[in-house]
Design an enzyme around this catalytic site. Structure first.
Site, PDB file in Angstrom:
ATOM      1  CG  ASP A  10     -13.075   8.827  -0.214  1.00 20.56           C
ATOM      2  OD1 ASP A  10     -13.079   9.115  -1.419  1.00 20.56           O
ATOM      3  OD2 ASP A  10     -12.983   9.683   0.690  1.00 20.56           O
ATOM      4  CG  ASP A  12      -9.112  13.648  -1.236  1.00 16.68           C
ATOM      5  OD1 ASP A  12      -7.875  13.542  -1.240  1.00 16.68           O
ATOM      6  OD2 ASP A  12      -9.767  14.073  -2.211  1.00 16.68           O
ATOM      7  NE  ARG A  70     -18.170  12.884  -4.323  1.00 15.99           N
ATOM      8  CZ  ARG A  70     -19.347  13.008  -3.820  1.00 15.99           C
ATOM      9  NH1 ARG A  70     -20.360  12.437  -4.386  1.00 15.99           N
ATOM     10  NH2 ARG A  70     -19.522  13.716  -2.748  1.00 15.99           N
TER      11      ARG A  70
END
Length: 160
Positions: A10, A12, A70
């Protein structure tokens, strides 16, 4: 020793910190000065300290790496990856607002790998639970990626 064939990160609060907010909360345009990336308000975007060494380890071990984010602002995320000069390190990048399940379905299709051959790092427990349910070894990142967490996770993967 068994190693993952694909490691997925991922963005962040996993690979980078964007001044304490998600990258889609930043305020472009981004300024790059003396290897520092700031948004219009002065928020600093930086990779966590061990990330370059982690990515280098993956390169040296010929482990493919990918991104699954996302974010609501995929163009900003891609721009930041470019400013950080790490875009080329990732074989696959699923960066768009959607479920991590959709990201992983796309990663599986693009890579041709089974979920059990993947290792995933994320800072959100809901993503860990969701992706873990697919059979992906999923690791919760509490305070950004560290070499200690990364290598311990590789060892756990090998013991599965």
């Amino acid at each position: 020793m068994s190693v993952p064939r694909l490691i997925v990160f991922d963005l962040d609060f996993t690979l980078w910190d964007c001044g304490g907010v998600w990258c889609d909360c930043l305020s472009p345009p981004f300024r790059v000065r003396d290897r520092r990336i700031e948004d219009r308000t002065g928020r600093l975007v930086r990779l966590y300290d061990d990330v370059h060494d982690i990515l280098t380890h993956c390169d040296e071990q010929a482990i493919s790496i990918a991104l699954a984010s996302r974010t609501q602002q995929p163009d900003w995320a891609r721009e930041l990856l470019g400013h950080l000069d790490i875009t080329h390190r990732f074989a696959f990048a699923e960066i768009y607002p959607s479920s991590k399940l959709r990201h992983f379905a796309a990663l599986q299709q693009a890579s041709g790998l089974a979920y059990k051959e993947m290792l995933f790092f994320d800072d959100e427990m809901r993503n860990i639970d969701e992706v873990g349910g697919l059979g992906v070894a999923s690791i919760y990142v509490r305070d950004g990626m560290t070499a200690e967490l990364f290598h311990a996770s590789l060892n756990e993967f090998a013991e599965r």
